[in-house]
Motif scaffolding. Structure first.
Motif, PDB file in Angstrom:
ATOM      1  N   LEU A  66      35.045  35.613  43.175  1.00 25.07           N
ATOM      2  CA  LEU A  66      35.343  36.580  44.233  1.00 25.07           C
ATOM      3  C   LEU A  66      34.985  38.000  43.797  1.00 25.07           C
ATOM      4  CD1 LEU A  66      38.721  35.140  45.517  1.00 25.07           C
ATOM      5  CD2 LEU A  66      36.591  35.286  46.799  1.00 25.07           C
ATOM      6  N   GLU A  69      31.304  38.342  44.248  1.00 25.87           N
ATOM      7  CA  GLU A  69      31.031  38.496  45.672  1.00 25.87           C
ATOM      8  C   GLU A  69      31.336  39.926  46.122  1.00 25.87           C
ATOM      9  OE1 GLU A  69      33.512  37.206  49.489  1.00 25.87           O
ATOM     10  OE2 GLU A  69      32.584  35.464  48.512  1.00 25.87           O
ATOM     11  N   ASN A  93      38.120  40.031  50.955  1.00 27.19           N
ATOM     12  CA  ASN A  93      37.919  39.556  49.594  1.00 27.19           C
ATOM     13  C   ASN A  93      39.097  39.974  48.712  1.00 27.19           C
ATOM     14  OD1 ASN A  93      36.999  40.229  46.711  1.00 27.19           O
ATOM     15  ND2 ASN A  93      35.330  38.912  47.405  1.00 27.19           N
ATOM     16  N   ARG A  97      41.888  37.492  46.885  1.00 27.86           N
ATOM     17  CA  ARG A  97      42.178  37.503  45.446  1.00 27.86           C
ATOM     18  C   ARG A  97      43.678  37.637  45.197  1.00 27.86           C
ATOM     19  NH1 ARG A  97      38.241  41.533  42.384  1.00 27.86           N
ATOM     20  NH2 ARG A  97      37.695  42.444  44.380  1.00 27.86           N
TER      21      ARG A  97
END
Length: 124
Positions: A66, A69, A93, A97
């Motif tokens: 993540l 990303e 995102n 997380r």
């Protein structure tokens, strides 16, 4: 590369000029800071031992994916400019997380409780 944390760069006619997300969107910077601080705090609270290392490693691998990303989205933001979809994806995102860390905490508590029950059962 110009990407450092939440810093972005734009090119002027002579050089690369850093652009901070707080300059583009103070609200986004505030949200980003909140989530990053919360994520770092939850990671700092983790207590790794032989019983939970494998579980924590698996979650940390997901968090690393993540994070990559997130870095890619920041590069896109830098290249394409600020747009609502990218900003929303960045925030999602960060939320994911943090949710993963809360799930990890829950699983660690379950693991600890199961170990405590096993120890108490052996004593009985």
């Amino acid at each position: 590369a110009c990407l450092v944390g939440s810093e972005m760069c734009i090119r002027d006619s002579t050089d690369v000029v850093p652009v901070y997300l707080s300059e583009v969107s103070p609200q986004f910077k505030e949200v980003e800071d909140y989530y990053l601080a919360s994520i770092n705090l939850e990671i700092a609270k983790l207590q790794v031992n032989d019983e939970n290392k494998e579980l924590i490693d698996a979650f940390m691998t997901q968090l690393a994916e993540l994070d990559e990303e997130y870095a890619q989205l920041n590069r896109e933001l830098k290249e394409a400019g600020v747009n609502e979809q990218t900003v929303n994806t960045l925030i999602a995102n960060l939320q994911l997380r943090l949710e993963l860390l809360f799930k990890l905490k829950s699983k660690l508590n379950q693991l600890k409780n199961n170990q405590n029950e096993t120890i108490q059962g052996a004593r009985a």
